[in-house]
Design a protein around this motif. Structure first.
Motif, PDB file in Angstrom:
ATOM      1  N   LYS A   1      -6.181   6.828  -0.040  1.00  0.00           N
ATOM      2  CA  LYS A   1      -5.359   5.990   0.843  1.00  0.00           C
ATOM      3  C   LYS A   1      -4.967   6.753   2.111  1.00  0.00           C
ATOM      4  O   LYS A   1      -5.127   6.263   3.224  1.00  0.00           O
ATOM      5  N   CYS A   2      -4.474   7.965   1.923  1.00  0.00           N
ATOM      6  CA  CYS A   2      -3.990   8.750   3.065  1.00  0.00           C
ATOM      7  C   CYS A   2      -5.140   9.123   3.995  1.00  0.00           C
ATOM      8  O   CYS A   2      -4.947   9.231   5.203  1.00  0.00           O
ATOM      9  N   GLY A   3      -6.336   9.304   3.420  1.00  0.00           N
ATOM     10  CA  GLY A   3      -7.491   9.683   4.227  1.00  0.00           C
ATOM     11  C   GLY A   3      -7.754   8.695   5.347  1.00  0.00           C
ATOM     12  O   GLY A   3      -8.233   9.056   6.418  1.00  0.00           O
ATOM     13  N   TRP A   4      -7.446   7.418   5.101  1.00  0.00           N
ATOM     14  CA  TRP A   4      -7.688   6.395   6.115  1.00  0.00           C
ATOM     15  C   TRP A   4      -6.396   5.828   6.695  1.00  0.00           C
ATOM     16  O   TRP A   4      -6.416   4.799   7.371  1.00  0.00           O
ATOM     17  N   CYS A   5      -5.283   6.514   6.443  1.00  0.00           N
ATOM     18  CA  CYS A   5      -4.007   6.008   6.972  1.00  0.00           C
ATOM     19  C   CYS A   5      -3.843   6.483   8.421  1.00  0.00           C
ATOM     20  O   CYS A   5      -4.048   7.670   8.725  1.00  0.00           O
ATOM     21  N   ARG A   6      -3.422   5.567   9.286  1.00  0.00           N
ATOM     22  CA  ARG A   6      -3.235   5.880  10.716  1.00  0.00           C
ATOM     23  C   ARG A   6      -2.251   7.026  10.922  1.00  0.00           C
ATOM     24  O   ARG A   6      -2.311   7.758  11.879  1.00  0.00           O
ATOM     25  N   PHE A   7      -1.283   7.113  10.003  1.00  0.00           N
ATOM     26  CA  PHE A   7      -0.172   8.048  10.212  1.00  0.00           C
ATOM     27  C   PHE A   7      -0.374   9.399   9.536  1.00  0.00           C
ATOM     28  O   PHE A   7       0.550  10.200   9.482  1.00  0.00           O
ATOM     29  N   ARG A   8      -1.568   9.624   9.015  1.00  0.00           N
ATOM     30  CA  ARG A   8      -1.755  10.833   8.213  1.00  0.00           C
ATOM     31  C   ARG A   8      -1.464  12.115   9.002  1.00  0.00           C
ATOM     32  O   ARG A   8      -1.076  13.127   8.434  1.00  0.00           O
ATOM     33  N   GLY A   9      -1.647  12.062  10.336  1.00  0.00           N
ATOM     34  CA  GLY A   9      -1.422  13.259  11.155  1.00  0.00           C
ATOM     35  C   GLY A   9       0.050  13.586  11.341  1.00  0.00           C
ATOM     36  O   GLY A   9       0.392  14.720  11.710  1.00  0.00           O
ATOM     37  N   ILE A  10       0.946  12.618  11.104  1.00  0.00           N
ATOM     38  CA  ILE A  10       2.365  12.880  11.318  1.00  0.00           C
ATOM     39  C   ILE A  10       3.169  12.711  10.022  1.00  0.00           C
ATOM     40  O   ILE A  10       4.351  13.041   9.981  1.00  0.00           O
ATOM     41  N   CYS A  11       2.528  12.186   8.991  1.00  0.00           N
ATOM     42  CA  CYS A  11       3.248  11.925   7.749  1.00  0.00           C
ATOM     43  C   CYS A  11       3.375  13.222   6.951  1.00  0.00           C
ATOM     44  O   CYS A  11       2.373  13.833   6.574  1.00  0.00           O
ATOM     45  N   THR A  12       4.620  13.591   6.681  1.00  0.00           N
ATOM     46  CA  THR A  12       4.856  14.862   5.983  1.00  0.00           C
ATOM     47  C   THR A  12       4.458  14.767   4.503  1.00  0.00           C
ATOM     48  O   THR A  12       4.320  15.784   3.834  1.00  0.00           O
ATOM     49  N   ASP A  13       4.300  13.553   3.988  1.00  0.00           N
ATOM     50  CA  ASP A  13       3.976  13.395   2.572  1.00  0.00           C
ATOM     51  C   ASP A  13       2.508  13.072   2.316  1.00  0.00           C
ATOM     52  O   ASP A  13       2.132  12.764   1.187  1.00  0.00           O
ATOM     53  N   ALA A  14       1.706  13.093   3.372  1.00  0.00           N
ATOM     54  CA  ALA A  14       0.290  12.710   3.213  1.00  0.00           C
ATOM     55  C   ALA A  14      -0.402  13.604   2.190  1.00  0.00           C
ATOM     56  O   ALA A  14      -0.172  14.813   2.164  1.00  0.00           O
ATOM     57  N   ALA A  15      -1.237  12.998   1.350  1.00  0.00           N
ATOM     58  CA  ALA A  15      -2.043  13.794   0.401  1.00  0.00           C
ATOM     59  C   ALA A  15      -3.070  14.561   1.215  1.00  0.00           C
ATOM     60  O   ALA A  15      -3.782  13.970   2.023  1.00  0.00           O
TER      61      ALA A  15
ATOM     62  N   ARG B   1       0.837  -1.206   0.000  1.00  0.00           N
ATOM     63  CA  ARG B   1       0.000   0.000   0.000  1.00  0.00           C
ATOM     64  C   ARG B   1       0.870   1.252   0.000  1.00  0.00           C
ATOM     65  O   ARG B   1       0.681   2.142  -0.803  1.00  0.00           O
ATOM     66  N   CYS B   2       1.817   1.294   0.893  1.00  0.00           N
ATOM     67  CA  CYS B   2       2.690   2.465   0.995  1.00  0.00           C
ATOM     68  C   CYS B   2       3.890   2.092   1.866  1.00  0.00           C
ATOM     69  O   CYS B   2       3.726   1.776   3.033  1.00  0.00           O
ATOM     70  N   ARG B   3       5.073   2.146   1.281  1.00  0.00           N
ATOM     71  CA  ARG B   3       6.251   1.741   2.057  1.00  0.00           C
ATOM     72  C   ARG B   3       6.505   2.656   3.240  1.00  0.00           C
ATOM     73  O   ARG B   3       7.022   2.235   4.255  1.00  0.00           O
ATOM     74  N   ARG B   4       6.145   3.921   3.087  1.00  0.00           N
ATOM     75  CA  ARG B   4       6.351   4.848   4.212  1.00  0.00           C
ATOM     76  C   ARG B   4       5.471   4.418   5.391  1.00  0.00           C
ATOM     77  O   ARG B   4       5.895   4.471   6.547  1.00  0.00           O
ATOM     78  N   GLU B   5       4.266   3.965   5.091  1.00  0.00           N
ATOM     79  CA  GLU B   5       3.376   3.478   6.154  1.00  0.00           C
ATOM     80  C   GLU B   5       4.031   2.291   6.855  1.00  0.00           C
ATOM     81  O   GLU B   5       4.016   2.185   8.075  1.00  0.00           O
ATOM     82  N   ASN B   6       4.621   1.417   6.044  1.00  0.00           N
ATOM     83  CA  ASN B   6       5.298   0.248   6.608  1.00  0.00           C
ATOM     84  C   ASN B   6       6.457   0.679   7.513  1.00  0.00           C
ATOM     85  O   ASN B   6       6.674   0.106   8.581  1.00  0.00           O
TER      86      ASN B   6
ATOM     87  N   PRO C   1       9.758   4.934   0.248  1.00  0.00           N
ATOM     88  CA  PRO C   1       9.058   6.028  -0.433  1.00  0.00           C
ATOM     89  C   PRO C   1       7.581   6.107  -0.032  1.00  0.00           C
ATOM     90  O   PRO C   1       6.942   5.077   0.186  1.00  0.00           O
ATOM     91  N   ALA C   2       7.101   7.327   0.054  1.00  0.00           N
ATOM     92  CA  ALA C   2       5.673   7.527   0.328  1.00  0.00           C
ATOM     93  C   ALA C   2       4.928   7.409  -0.988  1.00  0.00           C
ATOM     94  O   ALA C   2       5.442   7.793  -2.034  1.00  0.00           O
ATOM     95  N   SER C   3       3.743   6.840  -0.956  1.00  0.00           N
ATOM     96  CA  SER C   3       2.926   6.837  -2.186  1.00  0.00           C
ATOM     97  C   SER C   3       1.566   7.433  -1.849  1.00  0.00           C
ATOM     98  O   SER C   3       0.596   6.713  -1.658  1.00  0.00           O
ATOM     99  N   PRO C   4       1.552   8.753  -1.727  1.00  0.00           N
ATOM    100  CA  PRO C   4       0.319   9.409  -1.296  1.00  0.00           C
ATOM    101  C   PRO C   4      -0.792   9.404  -2.339  1.00  0.00           C
ATOM    102  O   PRO C   4      -0.535   9.616  -3.512  1.00  0.00           O
ATOM    103  N   GLU C   5      -1.958   9.123  -1.885  1.00  0.00           N
ATOM    104  CA  GLU C   5      -3.179   9.222  -2.702  1.00  0.00           C
ATOM    105  C   GLU C   5      -4.265   9.638  -1.723  1.00  0.00           C
ATOM    106  O   GLU C   5      -4.313   9.081  -0.611  1.00  0.00           O
TER     107      GLU C   5
HETATM  108  S1  SF4 Z   1      -0.351   9.281   4.934  1.00  0.00           S
HETATM  109 FE1  SF4 Z   1       1.792   8.948   4.403  1.00  0.00          FE
HETATM  110  S2  SF4 Z   1       2.231   6.914   5.157  1.00  0.00           S
HETATM  111 FE2  SF4 Z   1       0.030   7.083   5.028  1.00  0.00          FE
HETATM  112  S3  SF4 Z   1      -0.542   6.276   3.010  1.00  0.00           S
HETATM  113 FE3  SF4 Z   1      -0.289   8.502   2.831  1.00  0.00          FE
HETATM  114  S4  SF4 Z   1       1.840   8.783   2.173  1.00  0.00           S
HETATM  115 FE4  SF4 Z   1       1.658   6.706   2.993  1.00  0.00          FE
END
Ligand code: SF4
Length: 305
Positions: free
Chosen positions: A290-304, A22-27, A283-287
């Motif tokens: 995907k980012c809307g429901w990502c746990r890390f969206r509040g701290i991820c600098t690359d979040a869409a 889904r997203c290596r940055r999430e991993n 690498p982050a793969s923002p969409e």
């Molecule tokens: S918020 Fe960041 S870590 Fe989460 S899916 Fe988006 S780019 Fe990946």
């Protein structure tokens, strides 16, 4: 006696592979960025990442309550007792309420890594009444289907002596790496091993891959012949069971996919206590979706955004 030092080791599971794809940055956030949070004084970035790592969504949490209630049903059965569909439903409702209380208040803060903390509460997303009602209906439907469906009769009837696994977190080694496999339930009937997985969402193609990784576990752990394994995906919320007999070709495809996924993870793996982070490996793969429901969206600098 010297305490054994914890080491950030690579391990693989179908859900980790999904996260990686889904997203290596999430991993990276989930597996490396919070490593050592328990030694961080004062609490800082690692602790913050750990808090995000434990977030779970409302539907995923409802599914978890169904799994734990069913596990309780198995525990009771092992002890010679039983539960009605209504009692199974109430068990899951009680679990749900307990987690909801922890999450909606400050209860989760005492032990964030062991508590329920909903994504929706963390990000201040209003939970409409229809969503909680939908979750309640799901718990009810799953309990009823588990207890009353003819398709699950073999599960309910299987004698505890024939059980091989009940939500047991277990591992085996593959390519020198720990592989996590957690079949929800497995029992043996003659020479045939039946592996069951409870699902509370809709059927997805990915579910079959996950089930096949459990079949690989059965071959490794119980020396079962692939032809003697039958996989069952029980979609409790959808009230249907998909039965999948295992054949060598499918199993070997699943093994190849697992090997590819594991090798890719091996290439990026590092020890956060010893090695420098090479963020390009994650690498982050923002969409937006995907980012809307990502746990890390509040701290991820690359979040869409
Ligand atoms: S918020 Fe960041 S870590 Fe989460 S899916 Fe988006 S780019 Fe990946």
């Amino acid at each position: 006696m010297a305490t054994k030092q914890l080491k950030c080791e690579l391990s693989w599971s179908a859900s980790r592979a999904k996260e990686w794809d889904r997203c290596r940055r999430e991993n990276w956030y989930a597996r490396y960025a919070s490593w050592g949070w328990w030694t961080e004084q004062p609490r800082g970035q690692k602790y913050e990442v750990m808090v995000h790592k434990t977030l779970t969504s409302l539907p995923a949490y409802a599914g978890d309550c169904v799994h734990r209630a069913i596990e309780r049903w198995f525990e009771l059965k092992r002890g010679g007792a039983s539960m009605t569909a209504e009692e199974l439903y109430q068990e899951s409702v009680n679990l749900f309420r307990e987690g909801w209380r922890q999450s909606a208040g400050d209860g989760w803060k005492a032990r964030p890594n062991k508590s329920t903390h909903l994504f929706e509460h963390h990000y201040d997303i209003e939970i409409a009444k229809e969503r909680t009602e939908k979750a309640r209906e799901l718990l009810e439907r799953c309990a009823k289907y588990f207890m009353e469906s003819p398709a699950l009769e073999p599960v309910r009837q299987a004698h505890p002596d024939s059980w091989r696994s009940v939500e047991t977190l277990d591992t085996y080694q593959y390519l020198g790496t720990k592989i996590y496999a957690v079949p929800d339930f497995a029992y043996i009937d003659g020479d045939t091993v039946h592996i069951w997985d409870w699902k509370t969402g809709k059927p997805r193609e990915e579910d079959l891959f996950q089930l096949h990784t459990y079949a690989l576990y059965a071959c490794e752990k119980w020396s079962t012949d692939p032809e003697d394994i039958v996989l069952h995906a029980a979609y409790l919320g959808e009230e249907e069971v998909k039965e999948v007999p295992v054949n060598l070709e499918q199993l070997s495809k699943a093994q190849d996919r697992m090997s590819d996924s594991l090798r890719a993870m091996m290439d990026a793996h590092y020890d956060p206590d010893e090695d420098d982070l090479v963020i390009e490996n994650w690498p982050a793969s923002p969409e937006a979706r995907k980012c809307g429901w990502c746990r890390f969206r509040g701290i991820c600098t690359d979040a869409a955004r």
